[in-house]
Design a protein around this motif. Structure first.
Motif, PDB file in Angstrom:
ATOM      1  N   ARG A  82       8.954  11.238  -5.345  1.00 30.33           N
ATOM      2  CA  ARG A  82       8.804  11.660  -3.960  1.00 30.33           C
ATOM      3  C   ARG A  82       8.771  10.416  -3.097  1.00 30.33           C
ATOM      4  O   ARG A  82       8.111   9.437  -3.433  1.00 30.33           O
ATOM      5  CB  ARG A  82       7.512  12.446  -3.785  1.00 30.33           C
ATOM      6  N   PRO A  83       9.495  10.438  -1.990  1.00 29.44           N
ATOM      7  CA  PRO A  83       9.492   9.251  -1.144  1.00 29.44           C
ATOM      8  C   PRO A  83       8.120   9.026  -0.531  1.00 29.44           C
ATOM      9  O   PRO A  83       7.422   9.965  -0.169  1.00 29.44           O
ATOM     10  CB  PRO A  83      10.540   9.572  -0.069  1.00 29.44           C
ATOM     11  N   GLY A  84       7.742   7.778  -0.424  1.00 21.14           N
ATOM     12  CA  GLY A  84       6.458   7.424   0.170  1.00 21.14           C
ATOM     13  C   GLY A  84       6.531   7.482   1.687  1.00 21.14           C
ATOM     14  O   GLY A  84       7.560   7.840   2.288  1.00 21.14           O
ATOM     15  N   LEU A  85       5.441   7.129   2.312  1.00 23.63           N
ATOM     16  CA  LEU A  85       5.353   7.185   3.771  1.00 23.63           C
ATOM     17  C   LEU A  85       6.369   6.252   4.418  1.00 23.63           C
ATOM     18  O   LEU A  85       7.034   6.619   5.387  1.00 23.63           O
ATOM     19  CB  LEU A  85       3.935   6.831   4.227  1.00 23.63           C
ATOM     20  N   ALA A  86       6.520   5.056   3.872  1.00 17.99           N
ATOM     21  CA  ALA A  86       7.458   4.095   4.458  1.00 17.99           C
ATOM     22  C   ALA A  86       8.884   4.623   4.377  1.00 17.99           C
ATOM     23  O   ALA A  86       9.661   4.495   5.337  1.00 17.99           O
ATOM     24  CB  ALA A  86       7.348   2.747   3.753  1.00 17.99           C
ATOM     25  N   ALA A  87       9.250   5.240   3.258  1.00 16.53           N
ATOM     26  CA  ALA A  87      10.604   5.773   3.127  1.00 16.53           C
ATOM     27  C   ALA A  87      10.830   6.939   4.070  1.00 16.53           C
ATOM     28  O   ALA A  87      11.911   7.089   4.651  1.00 16.53           O
ATOM     29  CB  ALA A  87      10.854   6.203   1.683  1.00 16.53           C
ATOM     30  N   ARG A  88       9.814   7.788   4.253  1.00 16.49           N
ATOM     31  CA  ARG A  88       9.964   8.906   5.186  1.00 16.49           C
ATOM     32  C   ARG A  88      10.080   8.409   6.621  1.00 16.49           C
ATOM     33  O   ARG A  88      10.880   8.927   7.394  1.00 16.49           O
ATOM     34  CB  ARG A  88       8.789   9.867   5.035  1.00 16.49           C
ATOM     35  N   LEU A  89       9.296   7.390   6.991  1.00 23.58           N
ATOM     36  CA  LEU A  89       9.411   6.819   8.330  1.00 23.58           C
ATOM     37  C   LEU A  89      10.778   6.184   8.540  1.00 23.58           C
ATOM     38  O   LEU A  89      11.382   6.315   9.604  1.00 23.58           O
ATOM     39  CB  LEU A  89       8.319   5.777   8.566  1.00 23.58           C
ATOM     40  N   ARG A  90      11.266   5.498   7.512  1.00 24.98           N
ATOM     41  CA  ARG A  90      12.584   4.894   7.594  1.00 24.98           C
ATOM     42  C   ARG A  90      13.646   5.964   7.818  1.00 24.98           C
ATOM     43  O   ARG A  90      14.571   5.789   8.607  1.00 24.98           O
ATOM     44  CB  ARG A  90      12.882   4.118   6.311  1.00 24.98           C
ATOM     45  N   GLY A  91      13.497   7.112   7.123  1.00 19.23           N
ATOM     46  CA  GLY A  91      14.439   8.205   7.294  1.00 19.23           C
ATOM     47  C   GLY A  91      14.380   8.797   8.692  1.00 19.23           C
ATOM     48  O   GLY A  91      15.392   9.223   9.243  1.00 19.23           O
ATOM     49  N   LEU A  92      13.190   8.838   9.288  1.00 15.54           N
ATOM     50  CA  LEU A  92      13.064   9.363  10.645  1.00 15.54           C
ATOM     51  C   LEU A  92      13.614   8.385  11.681  1.00 15.54           C
ATOM     52  O   LEU A  92      14.183   8.789  12.693  1.00 15.54           O
ATOM     53  CB  LEU A  92      11.595   9.660  10.966  1.00 15.54           C
ATOM     54  N   LEU A  93      13.428   7.098  11.450  1.00 15.56           N
ATOM     55  CA  LEU A  93      13.817   6.102  12.430  1.00 15.56           C
ATOM     56  C   LEU A  93      15.263   5.661  12.298  1.00 15.56           C
ATOM     57  O   LEU A  93      15.804   5.034  13.199  1.00 15.56           O
ATOM     58  CB  LEU A  93      12.903   4.889  12.336  1.00 15.56           C
ATOM     59  N   GLN A  94      15.912   5.968  11.188  1.00 15.44           N
ATOM     60  CA  GLN A  94      17.281   5.527  10.965  1.00 15.44           C
ATOM     61  C   GLN A  94      18.237   6.058  12.040  1.00 15.44           C
ATOM     62  O   GLN A  94      19.040   5.297  12.557  1.00 15.44           O
ATOM     63  CB  GLN A  94      17.746   5.955   9.562  1.00 15.44           C
ATOM     64  N   PRO A  95      18.168   7.340  12.427  1.00 14.30           N
ATOM     65  CA  PRO A  95      19.065   7.799  13.493  1.00 14.30           C
ATOM     66  C   PRO A  95      18.803   7.118  14.830  1.00 14.30           C
ATOM     67  O   PRO A  95      19.682   7.075  15.687  1.00 14.30           O
ATOM     68  CB  PRO A  95      18.786   9.299  13.595  1.00 14.30           C
ATOM     69  N   LEU A  96      17.606   6.595  15.023  1.00 13.18           N
ATOM     70  CA  LEU A  96      17.274   5.918  16.277  1.00 13.18           C
ATOM     71  C   LEU A  96      17.655   4.447  16.283  1.00 13.18           C
ATOM     72  O   LEU A  96      17.412   3.745  17.244  1.00 13.18           O
ATOM     73  CB  LEU A  96      15.770   6.039  16.555  1.00 13.18           C
ATOM     74  N   GLY A  97      18.202   3.972  15.187  1.00 17.83           N
ATOM     75  CA  GLY A  97      18.579   2.568  15.106  1.00 17.83           C
ATOM     76  C   GLY A  97      17.606   1.743  14.295  1.00 17.83           C
ATOM     77  O   GLY A  97      17.669   0.530  14.294  1.00 17.83           O
ATOM     78  N   GLY A  98      16.674   2.370  13.603  1.00 20.78           N
ATOM     79  CA  GLY A  98      15.727   1.658  12.763  1.00 20.78           C
ATOM     80  C   GLY A  98      14.554   1.119  13.557  1.00 20.78           C
ATOM     81  O   GLY A  98      14.355   1.448  14.726  1.00 20.78           O
ATOM     82  N   TRP A  99      13.779   0.257  12.899  1.00 21.14           N
ATOM     83  CA  TRP A  99      12.577  -0.304  13.517  1.00 21.14           C
ATOM     84  C   TRP A  99      12.903  -1.168  14.726  1.00 21.14           C
ATOM     85  O   TRP A  99      12.127  -1.262  15.671  1.00 21.14           O
ATOM     86  CB  TRP A  99      11.801  -1.136  12.504  1.00 21.14           C
ATOM     87  N   ARG A 100      14.045  -1.817  14.717  1.00 22.56           N
ATOM     88  CA  ARG A 100      14.383  -2.727  15.818  1.00 22.56           C
ATOM     89  C   ARG A 100      14.549  -1.987  17.143  1.00 22.56           C
ATOM     90  O   ARG A 100      14.321  -2.557  18.190  1.00 22.56           O
ATOM     91  CB  ARG A 100      15.658  -3.481  15.502  1.00 22.56           C
ATOM     92  N   MET A 101      14.978  -0.741  17.074  1.00 25.76           N
ATOM     93  CA  MET A 101      15.139   0.032  18.306  1.00 25.76           C
ATOM     94  C   MET A 101      13.924   0.924  18.562  1.00 25.76           C
ATOM     95  O   MET A 101      13.499   1.081  19.700  1.00 25.76           O
ATOM     96  CB  MET A 101      16.403   0.888  18.234  1.00 25.76           C
ATOM     97  N   ALA A 102      13.380   1.527  17.529  1.00 26.51           N
ATOM     98  CA  ALA A 102      12.274   2.464  17.719  1.00 26.51           C
ATOM     99  C   ALA A 102      10.982   1.746  18.089  1.00 26.51           C
ATOM    100  O   ALA A 102      10.186   2.269  18.867  1.00 26.51           O
ATOM    101  CB  ALA A 102      12.077   3.294  16.453  1.00 26.51           C
ATOM    102  N   GLY A 103      10.762   0.559  17.569  1.00 24.83           N
ATOM    103  CA  GLY A 103       9.543  -0.193  17.880  1.00 24.83           C
ATOM    104  C   GLY A 103       9.417  -0.519  19.358  1.00 24.83           C
ATOM    105  O   GLY A 103       8.408  -0.212  19.990  1.00 24.83           O
ATOM    106  N   PRO A 104      10.438  -1.145  19.946  1.00 29.01           N
ATOM    107  CA  PRO A 104      10.354  -1.422  21.390  1.00 29.01           C
ATOM    108  C   PRO A 104      10.289  -0.145  22.235  1.00 29.01           C
ATOM    109  O   PRO A 104       9.612  -0.119  23.260  1.00 29.01           O
ATOM    110  CB  PRO A 104      11.637  -2.199  21.684  1.00 29.01           C
ATOM    111  N   ALA A 105      10.972   0.914  21.812  1.00 27.05           N
ATOM    112  CA  ALA A 105      10.906   2.171  22.575  1.00 27.05           C
ATOM    113  C   ALA A 105       9.492   2.733  22.548  1.00 27.05           C
ATOM    114  O   ALA A 105       8.977   3.211  23.573  1.00 27.05           O
ATOM    115  CB  ALA A 105      11.898   3.181  22.003  1.00 27.05           C
ATOM    116  N   PHE A 106       8.842   2.665  21.399  1.00 29.66           N
ATOM    117  CA  PHE A 106       7.463   3.141  21.302  1.00 29.66           C
ATOM    118  C   PHE A 106       6.539   2.276  22.163  1.00 29.66           C
ATOM    119  O   PHE A 106       5.677   2.789  22.881  1.00 29.66           O
ATOM    120  CB  PHE A 106       7.011   3.133  19.846  1.00 29.66           C
ATOM    121  N   ALA A 107       6.736   0.969  22.111  1.00 28.44           N
ATOM    122  CA  ALA A 107       5.894   0.063  22.909  1.00 28.44           C
ATOM    123  C   ALA A 107       6.087   0.309  24.410  1.00 28.44           C
ATOM    124  O   ALA A 107       5.116   0.318  25.179  1.00 28.44           O
ATOM    125  CB  ALA A 107       6.219  -1.389  22.558  1.00 28.44           C
ATOM    126  N   ALA A 108       7.330   0.537  24.814  1.00 30.49           N
ATOM    127  CA  ALA A 108       7.591   0.790  26.229  1.00 30.49           C
ATOM    128  C   ALA A 108       6.959   2.104  26.669  1.00 30.49           C
ATOM    129  O   ALA A 108       6.363   2.179  27.755  1.00 30.49           O
ATOM    130  CB  ALA A 108       9.095   0.812  26.480  1.00 30.49           C
TER     131      ALA A 108
END
Length: 147
Positions: A82-108
């Motif tokens: 079963r995928p762990g939390l990090a893998a599930r988050l990666r799967g959710l953020l992948q369509p958004l461009g990954g951590w590089r795009m989702a992180g700044p969007a969340f911070a903003a």
């Protein structure tokens, strides 16, 4: 030169394990004694025959393949991780461009929420509960439930 002790079944087993059943591959210093033991002992001949069968099996060009039924049974027995939390988050953020795009969007969005919350004036007035219930219901169809 010290004389060699007589060949025993244990030493013959060691020769068979190391060099196989073919006497031509045995060390020359021990070959004659081992051949004499094989000629004299039925147990030694049995052990040499077993080593010869093993040599023949190892000399096959390709080992026989497993049946499809066996392969399926082995593959079905493997637990699916079963995928762990990090893998599930990666799967959710992948369509958004990954951590590089989702992180700044969340911070903003967090910064905008804090800024907007600081500009909204605090209301210290009393709230009329009836008006609040009517406003929450947005129409007059629920007059029966008003206090």
């Amino acid at each position: 030169m010290t004389p060699r002790p007589p060949m025993t079944l244990d030493r013959l087993d060691t020769l068979l394990d190391a060099w196989g059943a073919d006497p031509a591959r045995w060390p020359a210093a021990e070959r004659d004694a081992a051949l004499a033991l094989v000629a004299a002992s039925a147990e030694a001949r049995t052990r040499q025959a077993a080593a010869a069968r093993l040599d023949a099996a190892l000399a096959l060009p390709d080992p026989p393949g497993a049946s499809m039924r066996l392969r399926r049974a082995v593959l079905d027995g493997i637990p699916v991780p079963r995928p762990g939390l990090a893998a599930r988050l990666r799967g959710l953020l992948q369509p958004l461009g990954g951590w590089r795009m989702a992180g700044p969007a969340f911070a903003a969005s967090l910064a905008l929420g804090v800024a907007f919350g600081s500009f909204v004036p605090k209301q210290e007035t009393a709230v009329d509960e009836d008006a609040l219930v009517q406003f929450a219901q947005l129409d007059n169809r629920y007059q029966d439930f008003l206090p």
